[in-house]
Design a protein around this motif. Structure first.
Motif, PDB file in Angstrom:
ATOM      1  N   ILE A 175      -7.693 -42.798 -24.700  1.00  0.00           N
ATOM      2  CA  ILE A 175      -8.053 -42.405 -26.060  1.00  0.00           C
ATOM      3  C   ILE A 175      -9.575 -42.406 -26.183  1.00  0.00           C
ATOM      4  CG2 ILE A 175      -7.859 -42.967 -28.515  1.00  0.00           C
ATOM      5  CD1 ILE A 175      -5.235 -42.131 -27.332  1.00  0.00           C
ATOM      6  N   GLN A 176     -10.101 -41.297 -26.686  1.00  0.00           N
ATOM      7  CA  GLN A 176     -11.560 -41.154 -26.776  1.00  0.00           C
ATOM      8  C   GLN A 176     -12.097 -41.714 -28.084  1.00  0.00           C
ATOM      9  OE1 GLN A 176     -13.520 -39.772 -23.946  1.00  0.00           O
ATOM     10  NE2 GLN A 176     -11.544 -40.649 -23.348  1.00  0.00           N
ATOM     11  N   ARG A 198      -4.403 -38.268 -31.501  1.00  0.00           N
ATOM     12  CA  ARG A 198      -5.770 -38.752 -31.305  1.00  0.00           C
ATOM     13  C   ARG A 198      -6.385 -38.051 -30.095  1.00  0.00           C
ATOM     14  NH1 ARG A 198      -6.996 -40.039 -35.712  1.00  0.00           N
ATOM     15  NH2 ARG A 198      -8.860 -41.093 -34.876  1.00  0.00           N
ATOM     16  N   PRO A 199      -7.713 -37.860 -30.102  1.00  0.00           N
ATOM     17  CA  PRO A 199      -8.356 -37.208 -28.953  1.00  0.00           C
ATOM     18  C   PRO A 199      -8.283 -38.102 -27.711  1.00  0.00           C
ATOM     19  CG  PRO A 199     -10.004 -38.061 -30.486  1.00  0.00           C
ATOM     20  CD  PRO A 199      -8.670 -38.201 -31.166  1.00  0.00           C
ATOM     21  N   GLY A 200      -8.048 -37.489 -26.566  1.00  0.00           N
ATOM     22  CA  GLY A 200      -7.946 -38.267 -25.334  1.00  0.00           C
ATOM     23  C   GLY A 200      -8.377 -37.458 -24.129  1.00  0.00           C
ATOM     24  N   LYS A 201      -8.526 -38.169 -23.006  1.00  0.00           N
ATOM     25  CA  LYS A 201      -8.882 -37.526 -21.738  1.00  0.00           C
ATOM     26  C   LYS A 201      -7.866 -37.926 -20.684  1.00  0.00           C
ATOM     27  CE  LYS A 201     -12.454 -38.978 -19.288  1.00  0.00           C
ATOM     28  NZ  LYS A 201     -13.857 -39.206 -18.878  1.00  0.00           N
ATOM     29  N   VAL A 261      -3.235 -36.730 -27.940  1.00  0.00           N
ATOM     30  CA  VAL A 261      -2.033 -37.472 -27.567  1.00  0.00           C
ATOM     31  C   VAL A 261      -1.448 -38.144 -28.806  1.00  0.00           C
ATOM     32  CG1 VAL A 261      -3.332 -39.554 -26.935  1.00  0.00           C
ATOM     33  CG2 VAL A 261      -1.079 -39.154 -25.925  1.00  0.00           C
ATOM     34  N   ASN A 262      -0.123 -38.161 -28.886  1.00  0.00           N
ATOM     35  CA  ASN A 262       0.581 -38.677 -30.065  1.00  0.00           C
ATOM     36  C   ASN A 262       0.783 -40.184 -29.940  1.00  0.00           C
ATOM     37  OD1 ASN A 262       2.185 -39.177 -32.258  1.00  0.00           O
ATOM     38  ND2 ASN A 262       3.738 -37.644 -31.774  1.00  0.00           N
ATOM     39  N   LYS A 314     -11.320 -47.212 -26.142  1.00  0.00           N
ATOM     40  CA  LYS A 314     -10.910 -46.549 -24.890  1.00  0.00           C
ATOM     41  C   LYS A 314      -9.540 -47.043 -24.409  1.00  0.00           C
ATOM     42  CE  LYS A 314     -14.871 -44.332 -24.402  1.00  0.00           C
ATOM     43  NZ  LYS A 314     -14.985 -42.872 -24.497  1.00  0.00           N
ATOM     44  N   VAL A 315      -8.569 -47.094 -25.299  1.00  0.00           N
ATOM     45  CA  VAL A 315      -7.228 -47.562 -24.956  1.00  0.00           C
ATOM     46  C   VAL A 315      -6.517 -46.526 -24.082  1.00  0.00           C
ATOM     47  CG1 VAL A 315      -4.955 -48.167 -25.898  1.00  0.00           C
ATOM     48  CG2 VAL A 315      -7.036 -48.922 -27.061  1.00  0.00           C
ATOM     49  N   ASN A 316      -5.756 -47.003 -23.069  1.00  0.00           N
ATOM     50  CA  ASN A 316      -4.955 -46.116 -22.222  1.00  0.00           C
ATOM     51  C   ASN A 316      -3.534 -46.019 -22.760  1.00  0.00           C
ATOM     52  OD1 ASN A 316      -6.216 -46.439 -18.815  1.00  0.00           O
ATOM     53  ND2 ASN A 316      -7.276 -46.039 -20.703  1.00  0.00           N
ATOM     54  N   VAL A 317      -3.006 -44.791 -22.829  1.00  0.00           N
ATOM     55  CA  VAL A 317      -1.629 -44.553 -23.251  1.00  0.00           C
ATOM     56  C   VAL A 317      -0.985 -43.584 -22.268  1.00  0.00           C
ATOM     57  CG1 VAL A 317      -2.117 -44.982 -25.691  1.00  0.00           C
ATOM     58  CG2 VAL A 317      -2.311 -42.656 -24.782  1.00  0.00           C
TER      59      VAL A 317
END
Length: 400
Positions: free
Chosen positions: A373-374, A355-358, A349-350, A378-381
């Motif tokens: 964000i992994q 950055r790697p994310g789930k 995700v930009n 563990k921030v949520n975007v």
């Protein structure tokens, strides 16, 4: 049509110019909706882009004939179309008290004005009454000071210089009275003879700009001696581009809103003008949006989609150094509910960098994805639309 003197009646023409987003179409709507002047007009529209927007924004109350000159600059590439439109229109001149030509925001006034002095037939049929220039109090000083490439003239400067009257619009967006005085001083430096009238939301008495008999050829020749030269040319700023899209599809409103909001934040400095008429899923009224830079307005209009009318969504973006493919793909993504990823998928995700994310959730508050964000925090975007600019497959898949 022959007048009482035995000569052809000359129809007065008002040229309405001004840089992108100054408020020309709003002014046109105000004139068309005003019942006090008792006059009927032919309106010639010119737009920058392959898809017409203004004919959908102009008042549906107008009985006037609308002749739209599309897909090109009225001051050069489609100038011949203007001559043809004017000649064809004259056959119905008994129905009109005048003609209003609304130019696109990047048009130079000189070649358009020249049409009424060079073509013999047009000279017999029409009289150039005035050039009205609308300027935006929020951005005009920035536009006037803009440095152009060598050989390219500043359109905003030309538009002010050619004006017989200047409407200083959007005065409510100025910081204070001192800023308005500063703007007027700059305008008068370029054009000391044109009166300046302050306006908000382009609200005026139509008599303030119609049938003024104000255009003076001598004044124009004083600052542009080559005005009557048919061979003179001008060059537009090649960094200014436009994208127009027209699709017979309905748009997901939440996606559109989030996408436009992010565009304004990220690209606002380069966006001169954007506007659209949108068919929103589940909405019977047409959604109309428009904006200049970071100033956006939009909402459900009073105009409804008719039963036999195709629900066509269209928009145009005009600006400097725009990534046209990105804009086109972003809009088309707002027309599609199908998402590439499902909850639990690993993505990138930009957030300035990828950055790697789930993926945690789909269609979260109108955003296509909510992603975690992994990394340690563990921030949520959120990704507003399903586009590689915001969210993509991981570039490298680790094999265990």
């Amino acid at each position: 049509m022959i007048s009482d003197t035995g000569k052809m009646k000359k129809v007065p023409v008002t040229i309405l110019t001004g840089f992108l987003g100054a408020g020309k179409t709003t002014l046109m709507n105000n004139i068309l909706n005003d019942n006090t002047h008792g006059m009927k007009f032919a309106v010639i529209e010119n737009e920058f882009g392959e898809v017409g927007i203004d004919e959908n924004i102009l008042s549906e109350n107008a009985e006037e004939e609308l002749v739209e000159v599309m897909n090109g600059c009225i001051c050069c590439t489609v100038r011949g179309d203007l001559v043809v439109a004017l000649k064809n229109l004259y056959k119905r001149v008994k129905q009109f008290d005048g003609v209003i030509i609304e130019t696109m925001g990047s048009a130079y006034p000189a070649p358009i004005c020249q049409t009424f002095f060079i073509d013999d037939d047009i000279k017999e049929m029409y009289n150039l009454d005035s050039v009205i220039t609308v300027v935006d109090a929020k951005y005009i000083l920035e536009r006037l000071a803009e440095v152009k490439p060598e050989g390219v003239e500043n359109e905003a400067v030309e538009q002010v210089a050619f004006a017989d009257k200047i409407l200083l619009n959007k005065i409510d967006l100025a910081k204070d009275e001192a800023e308005l005085d500063k703007i007027e001083k700059a305008l008068r430096k370029l054009n000391p003879t044109a009166p300046v009238q302050r306006t908000k939301e382009s609200k005026i008495n139509p008599k303030d700009i119609l049938n003024l008999q104000a255009f003076e050829l001598k004044r124009v020749l004083d600052f542009d001696p080559e005005f009557m030269d048919e061979d003179q040319t001008h060059e537009h700023d090649s960094s200014v581009v436009s994208l127009a899209v027209k699709v017979e599809k309905e748009v997901n409103f939440a996606m559109l809103e989030n996408w436009v909001r992010r565009l304004i934040v990220d690209e606002g400095a380069n966006l001169y003008r954007y506007k659209g008429v949108i068919a929103v899923r589940g909405m019977e009224n047409k959604f109309i949006f428009q904006g200049v830079g970071m100033i956006f307005s939009g909402g459900s209009s009073d105009a409804c989609w008719k039963k036999d009318e195709k629900r066509v969504s269209r928009f145009v973006f005009i600006g400097k150094n725009l990534d046209l493919d990105f804009y086109r793909e972003g809009f088309m993504a707002c027309c599609d509910d199908t998402l590439r990823f499902k909850v639990g998928d690993m993505v990138e995700v930009n957030v300035g960098t990828y950055r790697p994310g789930k993926v945690l959730k789909l269609w979260d508050d109108g955003n296509a994805y909510r992603v975690e964000i992994q990394e340690k925090r563990k921030v949520n975007v959120w990704a507003p639309i399903d586009n590689d600019v915001y969210i993509r497959l991981p570039k490298i898949t680790e094999v265990e």
